[in-house]
Design a protein around this motif. Structure first.
Motif, short mmCIF file in Angstrom:
data_model
loop_
_atom_site.label_atom_id
_atom_site.label_comp_id
_atom_site.label_asym_id
_atom_site.label_seq_id
_atom_site.Cartn_x
_atom_site.Cartn_y
_atom_site.Cartn_z
N GLN A 1 0.83 -1.18 0.00
CA GLN A 1 0.00 0.00 0.00
C GLN A 1 0.87 1.23 0.00
OE1 GLN A 1 -3.22 0.22 2.64
NE2 GLN A 1 -3.83 -1.90 2.36
N SER A 2 0.35 2.26 -0.62
CA SER A 2 1.06 3.53 -0.64
C SER A 2 0.41 4.47 0.37
CB SER A 2 1.00 4.13 -2.04
OG SER A 2 1.70 5.34 -2.07
N LEU B 1 7.93 -4.46 8.52
CA LEU B 1 6.80 -3.53 8.43
C LEU B 1 6.86 -2.74 7.12
CD1 LEU B 1 4.39 -2.02 9.66
CD2 LEU B 1 6.05 -0.55 10.81
N LEU B 2 8.02 -2.17 6.81
CA LEU B 2 8.16 -1.36 5.60
C LEU B 2 7.87 -2.16 4.34
CD1 LEU B 2 11.32 0.79 6.38
CD2 LEU B 2 8.93 1.52 6.38
N GLN C 1 4.83 1.01 -0.02
CA GLN C 1 5.67 1.53 -1.09
C GLN C 1 5.55 3.04 -1.13
OE1 GLN C 1 4.12 -0.19 -4.66
NE2 GLN C 1 2.28 1.05 -4.64
N GLY C 2 6.62 3.70 -1.47
CA GLY C 2 6.59 5.14 -1.64
C GLY C 2 6.31 5.98 -0.41
N LEU C 3 6.74 5.51 0.76
CA LEU C 3 6.54 6.30 1.98
C LEU C 3 7.32 7.61 1.89
CD1 LEU C 3 6.92 3.59 4.75
CD2 LEU C 3 4.85 4.85 4.20
N SER C 4 6.68 8.70 2.26
CA SER C 4 7.38 9.98 2.27
C SER C 4 7.98 10.28 3.63
CB SER C 4 6.45 11.11 1.84
OG SER C 4 5.38 11.23 2.75
N CYS C 5 7.43 9.64 4.68
CA CYS C 5 7.95 9.89 6.02
C CYS C 5 7.82 8.65 6.90
CB CYS C 5 7.22 11.06 6.67
SG CYS C 5 7.91 11.52 8.27
N LEU C 6 8.92 8.29 7.52
CA LEU C 6 8.95 7.26 8.55
C LEU C 6 9.31 7.98 9.85
CD1 LEU C 6 9.03 4.35 9.64
CD2 LEU C 6 11.43 4.25 8.89
N TYR D 1 11.22 0.91 -0.03
CA TYR D 1 9.86 1.23 0.39
C TYR D 1 9.65 2.72 0.64
CZ TYR D 1 10.78 -3.64 1.11
OH TYR D 1 11.19 -4.93 0.91
N LEU D 2 10.73 3.50 0.58
CA LEU D 2 10.66 4.94 0.79
C LEU D 2 10.67 5.66 -0.55
CD1 LEU D 2 13.33 5.21 3.66
CD2 LEU D 2 10.83 5.19 3.92
N SER D 3 10.03 6.83 -0.61
CA SER D 3 10.08 7.63 -1.82
C SER D 3 11.48 8.23 -1.98
CB SER D 3 9.04 8.75 -1.76
OG SER D 3 9.42 9.72 -0.81
N ASP D 4 11.76 8.76 -3.15
CA ASP D 4 13.07 9.35 -3.41
C ASP D 4 13.37 10.55 -2.52
OD1 ASP D 4 13.56 7.45 -5.35
OD2 ASP D 4 12.92 8.74 -7.01
#
Length: 145
Positions: A17-18, A61-62, A66-71, A107-110
């Motif tokens: 999920q995004s 968890l990650l 996909q594409g997380l902007s903030c952890l 899993y993180l965004s650029d």
């Protein structure tokens, strides 16, 4: 343990999920349940098991996103050290976890950011270097707030 503080569906294993903002809270934080009242409302929140390696828990968890902007990591720690589950991550063992942390990039965004709060991680030069190394490994901008 997973809490969704929004109307969105909690992700199931093997789904991707995004979502823009993911909060991970170490269960050793005093009164962590009180965080729900304000600042975390509307965000996906996960609680780390205090009897399991925190870095492995975060990686697992990650992998559901996909594409997380903030952890956002809310945890205890000292200058140059984080406590995540059973893991006491510091400059002395950071490189032992390098491969797992590098995998977070998938899993993180650029332009992702990792926020760390609840501790004094960057209160020393060693801690500031640790923050830089964590950013280098994860590919994210790391800030201690």
């Amino acid at each position: 343990m997973t809490f969704s503080l929004s109307t969105e569906q909690v992700p199931q294993a093997n789904t991707s999920q995004s979502i823009p903002y993911l909060v991970v809270v170490d269960a050793t934080i005093d009164n962590y349940q009180s965080l729900w009242a304000s600042s975390l409302l509307g965000k996906e929140v996960h609680i780390l098991d205090i009897e399991t390696d925190g870095i492995i828990q975060i990686k697992t968890l990650l992998s559901q996103y996909q594409g997380l902007s903030c952890l956002h990591l809310i945890c205890k720690g000292e200058p140059g050290q984080l406590e995540l589950g059973t893991t006491h991550l510091s400059d002395k063992n950071l490189w032992e976890y390098a491969d797992e942390i590098r995998q977070w990039r998938e899993y993180l965004s650029d332009s992702a950011e990792i926020l760390i709060s609840g501790c004094e991680l960057a209160a020393s030069r060693v801690g500031q270097a640790f923050v830089s190394w964590l950013g280098l490994l994860s590919g994210a901008a790391v800030r201690v707030v």
